[in-house]
Scaffold this motif. Structure first.
Motif, short mmCIF file in Angstrom:
data_model
loop_
_atom_site.label_atom_id
_atom_site.label_comp_id
_atom_site.label_asym_id
_atom_site.label_seq_id
_atom_site.Cartn_x
_atom_site.Cartn_y
_atom_site.Cartn_z
N VAL B 204 0.54 -1.13 0.06
CA VAL B 204 0.00 -0.34 -0.57
C VAL B 204 1.04 1.00 -0.07
CG1 VAL B 204 -1.71 1.55 1.28
CG2 VAL B 204 -1.79 -0.95 1.13
N GLY B 205 0.58 2.14 -0.66
CA GLY B 205 1.29 3.85 -0.89
C GLY B 205 2.47 3.37 -2.63
N ALA B 206 2.56 2.43 -2.93
CA ALA B 206 3.06 2.47 -4.10
C ALA B 206 2.40 3.14 -5.15
CB ALA B 206 3.77 0.74 -4.74
N GLU B 207 0.51 2.73 -5.00
CA GLU B 207 -0.21 3.62 -5.54
C GLU B 207 0.07 4.46 -6.33
OE1 GLU B 207 -1.85 1.45 -8.35
OE2 GLU B 207 -2.59 -0.45 -7.03
N GLU B 208 0.02 5.39 -5.70
CA GLU B 208 -0.16 6.91 -5.17
C GLU B 208 1.69 7.34 -5.84
OE1 GLU B 208 -0.80 5.37 -2.61
OE2 GLU B 208 -3.08 5.58 -2.56
N GLN B 209 2.46 6.52 -6.01
CA GLN B 209 3.71 7.58 -6.23
C GLN B 209 4.07 7.95 -7.48
OE1 GLN B 209 6.73 3.93 -5.39
NE2 GLN B 209 6.75 3.37 -8.00
N THR B 210 3.45 7.54 -8.31
CA THR B 210 4.00 8.17 -9.55
C THR B 210 2.36 8.15 -10.74
OG1 THR B 210 5.13 6.28 -10.37
CG2 THR B 210 3.97 7.78 -12.09
N VAL B 211 1.91 9.55 -10.86
CA VAL B 211 -0.04 9.50 -10.57
C VAL B 211 0.08 9.01 -12.94
CG1 VAL B 211 -2.31 10.62 -11.37
CG2 VAL B 211 -0.51 11.79 -8.89
N ASN B 212 -0.25 8.00 -12.89
CA ASN B 212 -0.49 7.77 -14.16
C ASN B 212 -2.00 8.26 -14.98
OD1 ASN B 212 -0.40 7.07 -16.96
ND2 ASN B 212 -0.83 4.80 -16.77
N LEU B 213 -1.65 9.66 -15.58
CA LEU B 213 -3.13 10.24 -16.53
C LEU B 213 -3.62 9.14 -17.22
CD1 LEU B 213 -2.18 13.61 -16.24
CD2 LEU B 213 -3.45 12.63 -14.17
N LYS B 214 -3.40 8.50 -18.13
CA LYS B 214 -3.27 7.85 -19.05
C LYS B 214 -2.40 7.17 -19.63
CE LYS B 214 -6.29 7.60 -22.72
NZ LYS B 214 -7.08 6.85 -22.90
N ASN B 215 -2.11 5.66 -20.41
CA ASN B 215 -1.48 5.36 -21.08
C ASN B 215 -1.33 5.53 -22.49
OD1 ASN B 215 -0.36 3.17 -19.09
ND2 ASN B 215 -1.72 2.08 -19.17
N TRP B 216 0.56 6.12 -22.39
CA TRP B 216 -0.36 6.02 -24.10
C TRP B 216 -0.13 5.02 -25.36
CZ3 TRP B 216 3.71 10.78 -25.83
CH2 TRP B 216 3.05 10.28 -27.79
N GLU B 217 -0.83 4.65 -25.79
CA GLU B 217 -0.47 3.32 -26.36
C GLU B 217 -0.21 3.11 -27.54
OE1 GLU B 217 -4.10 1.53 -26.13
OE2 GLU B 217 -4.45 1.05 -24.25
N ALA B 218 0.11 3.67 -28.23
CA ALA B 218 0.08 4.05 -29.64
C ALA B 218 2.09 4.45 -29.68
CB ALA B 218 -0.27 4.87 -30.55
N MET B 219 1.59 4.90 -28.65
CA MET B 219 3.91 4.86 -28.35
C MET B 219 4.50 4.10 -27.76
SD MET B 219 6.03 7.40 -28.69
CE MET B 219 6.49 8.48 -28.94
N ALA B 220 3.68 2.82 -27.07
CA ALA B 220 3.97 1.66 -26.49
C ALA B 220 4.40 1.03 -27.21
CB ALA B 220 3.24 1.37 -25.40
N LYS B 221 3.63 1.19 -28.41
CA LYS B 221 3.02 -0.05 -29.60
C LYS B 221 5.04 0.29 -30.15
CE LYS B 221 0.00 -2.07 -31.43
NZ LYS B 221 -2.00 -1.79 -31.90
N LEU B 222 4.99 1.88 -30.07
CA LEU B 222 5.85 2.51 -31.19
C LEU B 222 7.28 1.79 -30.79
CD1 LEU B 222 6.24 3.99 -34.23
CD2 LEU B 222 6.88 5.83 -32.12
N LEU B 223 7.51 1.82 -29.46
CA LEU B 223 8.94 1.68 -28.64
C LEU B 223 8.56 0.64 -28.13
CD1 LEU B 223 8.54 4.86 -26.50
CD2 LEU B 223 10.00 4.85 -27.99
N ASN B 224 7.99 -0.69 -28.72
CA ASN B 224 8.42 -1.79 -27.86
C ASN B 224 8.37 -2.25 -26.57
OD1 ASN B 224 8.08 -4.38 -28.66
ND2 ASN B 224 9.38 -4.65 -29.50
N THR B 225 7.19 -1.35 -25.66
CA THR B 225 7.44 -1.66 -24.11
C THR B 225 6.50 -2.02 -24.13
OG1 THR B 225 6.66 0.98 -23.70
CG2 THR B 225 9.02 0.83 -24.17
N PRO B 226 6.35 -2.45 -22.41
CA PRO B 226 4.89 -3.02 -21.86
C PRO B 226 3.70 -1.34 -22.09
CG PRO B 226 6.40 -3.55 -20.80
CD PRO B 226 6.62 -2.83 -21.54
N ALA B 227 4.42 -0.60 -21.84
CA ALA B 227 2.91 1.13 -21.53
C ALA B 227 4.33 1.90 -21.02
CB ALA B 227 2.54 0.93 -20.07
N VAL B 228 3.86 3.51 -21.77
CA VAL B 228 4.34 4.88 -22.21
C VAL B 228 3.04 5.20 -20.96
CG1 VAL B 228 5.37 6.54 -22.90
CG2 VAL B 228 5.21 4.32 -23.93
N PRO B 229 3.59 5.35 -19.52
CA PRO B 229 2.23 6.46 -18.79
C PRO B 229 2.50 7.91 -19.39
CG PRO B 229 4.20 5.86 -17.10
CD PRO B 229 4.42 5.23 -19.08
N ILE B 230 1.56 8.50 -19.14
CA ILE B 230 1.51 9.80 -19.07
C ILE B 230 1.04 10.68 -18.09
CG2 ILE B 230 -0.07 12.06 -20.48
CD1 ILE B 230 -0.46 10.35 -22.73
#
Lengths: 312, 291
Positions: B204-230
């Protein structure tokens, strides 16, 4: 491990003029009659070795089986150099091996030993890190390397189809020594390229230990697939430090295009398909051959690599 | 906080923090715990079959200890529920965009458990493709999460950390915090096959360490990473939230490891609800995100 001493029956070594064939012959010919098949010459062959300077795929190679009572076949006639092209590798690795397997059945050979390689397990982000003999062979990257996988699988299925032939498939880790293969060519370079930010596990075995492993499998009753790994795996950087040579760190995105161009033009003997071993490593579990056949490697890591030191 | 207004007090507090961080950094206990670890099969060069090196971990320990004690001010609950020896599967919720939760669970078992225990996490297949990160993870004992790797380590009686939510858990958006995502079933089959106890863990607590507004899925696909958080901070670096790590009672599962998905799913649900209960407890225990 001394091979059995039955005077009448012979050992046939295919690819006898290669480095392993010549070494094996010198260890065997006093105890057992040795017959060899190779198109290449065997310059100072021992007098008691019968050579057949023919292509293994040709019909004439069968004369070796007809004229001698072959008890054991050691199949070393395997090509790893991908520059020869897929078609050559296919006829060399698959067609020739098929012929050997066929002859083993028809001429009542008791034992077949095939020197495959543990590279066939593959090395990628998706492959396993700890490899025993049951691990899948995921190392085929193109048609040329898939012929080596096909050869290995042909021999393992032969083992089940023909239980009367004691079949042994040896899968050694990277063999190093005076021979010319990808890992030795790499270690011989005056400056060692390394992928920036990668430090995979590496595992090498000295060529003499591979010869000892082949001799160990001559033991009657020994059959099956055996990994042969040599000294335990260490990070590539630890191994390279022993060589005391300058190390060049190259970004991995640049390395492959550069290396494959140099390889194609013949400037560099390091095949690009082996770059994956500089990026992803694994540990080969060879506890089976140690447990069942009492094999022990003689060359520790620094002894196996001494050959490649800057000032040996 | 009332005294923080005076500049001299701020300086005093900073000096106090700096000296306590320095103390942790050079605390001999932080590295000595590595010497107490037993049960690893190291070769003569000091590495195991997966490239884990206790000597390397010793060097990585001071920064981890500073993060653990001073940055995230981690509080653990019932850490003795992790057995001293024998195989164990720790199953935890995953959050925070970057896997500090895994690092802190591992550090807690080294620093706050006596005697310490080494924990090996199953990491995403993507990790070995990353330069530097791959080496760091491997030397610290992290292993790519394939069933065969896990089976091998369990048969050597190691403790394994699995995040069954995987990338879906760690990279979830702010609005989904503390909602456990779909669990993979592989860990349950392995636990049943190897007769390994499952220890639920909640962070508990790790959820709030970074505020992920949205996952940028197109960029994740482009960079071949699991996710790119904004994130508001652009880089998904963690804020100093307070971590609460809760360990639950061991769960034992028996039966056919090759049973169909619905049967396995029922058991996975039991683990999931155990973790959910721990998360609830953790949220109740804490006074706020930063305390």
């Amino acid at each position: 491990m001394s091979p059995r001493k039955r005077k009448q029956r012979s050992i046939l070594v295919t690819g006898i003029s290669g480095r392993f064939g010549r070494r094996l012959t010198r260890q065997l010919h006093r105890d057992v009659p040795v017959v060899g098949i190779d198109r290449r010459p065997f310059p100072d062959a021992p007098k008691d070795v019968t050579m057949y300077r023919v292509n293994l795929r040709s019909r004439r190679s069968e004369e070796a089986f007809r004229q001698h009572d072959i008890e054991t076949v050691i199949h070393l006639n395997i090509m790893h150099d991908q520059r020869q092209g897929a078609a050559t590798m296919h006829s060399f690795n698959v067609m020739a091996a098929r012929k050997v397997l066929d002859c083993c059945v028809r001429y009542g050979v008791q034992k077949l030993i095939v020197l495959s390689t543990a590279n066939l397990y593959g090395s990628s982000a998706r492959s396993q890190e700890y490899l025993n003999e049951e691990a899948p062979l995921m190392g085929a990257q193109d048609v040329a390397t898939s012929t080596l996988v096909e050869l290995d699988m042909m021999c393992t299925s032969f083992m089940w189809k023909h239980p009367e032939v004691e079949t042994v498939v040896l899968r050694p880790s990277h063999i190093v020594g005076k021979l010319r293969n990808a890992p030795s060519n790499y270690l011989r370079l005056p400056r060692l390229p390394k992928l920036m930010g990668f430090d995979p596990l590496m595992q090498v075995i000295h060529e003499d230990d591979v010869v000892a492993a082949i001799l160990a499998t001559l033991l009657p009753g020994a059959r099956g697939v055996f990994n042969v790994a040599g000294p335990p795996s260490v990070p590539l950087s630890t191994g390279l430090e022993l060589l005391e040579k300058p190390i060049v760190e190259v970004p991995h995105l640049l390395f492959e295009p550069l290396a494959s161009r140099m390889f194609k033009s013949g400037l560099w003997g390091f095949p690009p398909s082996e770059i994956r071993f500089l990026q992803y490593g694994s540990t080969i579990d060879d506890s089976r051959i140690r447990r069942e056949l009492g094999f022990q490697h003689k060359y520790a890591l620094d002894e196996a690599l001494r050959e490649f030191k800057r000032y040996p | 906080m009332s005294s923080a207004g005076k500049p001299s007090n701020v300086l005093k507090r900073l000096a106090f923090h700096a000296s306590s961080i320095r103390q942790t950094w050079s605390d001999p206990e932080v590295t000595q715990c590595i010497d107490k670890l037993t049960g690893h099969h190291l070769n003569e060069h000091g590495y195991d079959a997966f490239g884990y090196s206790p000597e390397y971990v010793k060097k990585a320990m001071p920064p981890c200890a500073v993060l653990y004690r001073h940055y995230f001010r981690t509080k653990t609950y019932d850490i003795h529920k992790v057995p001293q020896s024998g195989r164990a599967l720790l199953i935890a919720n995953h959050s925070g965009q970057l896997p500090f939760d895994g690092a802190m669970i591992g550090t807690s078992l080294l620093l706050d458990r006596d005697p310490p225990r080494m924990l090996r996490a199953m990491v995403e297949r993507w990790v070995p493709t990353l330069p530097y990160v791959s080496v760091f993870m491997a030397r610290c004992g992290q292993v790519v999460g394939t069933p065969d790797n896990c089976r091998q380590l369990l048969s050597a009686d190691e403790a394994i950390l699995v995040f069954p939510e995987g990338a879906a858990g760690i990279s979830k958006e702010w609005k989904k915090r503390y909602q456990l995502q779909q669990f993979g079933y592989g860990f349950m089959r392995l636990a049943m096959e190897t007769n390994t106890p499952i220890i639920p863990v909640a962070v508990v607590g790790a959820e709030e360490q970074t505020v992920n507004l949205k996952n940028w899925e197109a960029m994740a696909k482009l960079l071949n990473t699991p996710a790119v958080p904004i994130t508001p901070t652009i880089l998904p670096l963690p804020m100093p939230t307070k971590y609460h790590i809760l360990y639950g009672d061991a769960l034992h599962f028996e039966g056919d490891a090759n049973a169909d998905e619905t049967r396995i799913g029922r058991r996975v649900k039991r683990v999931k609800s155990a973790i959910e209960a721990l998360v609830e407890r953790g949220l109740d225990e804490r006074a706020g995100v930063f305390r």
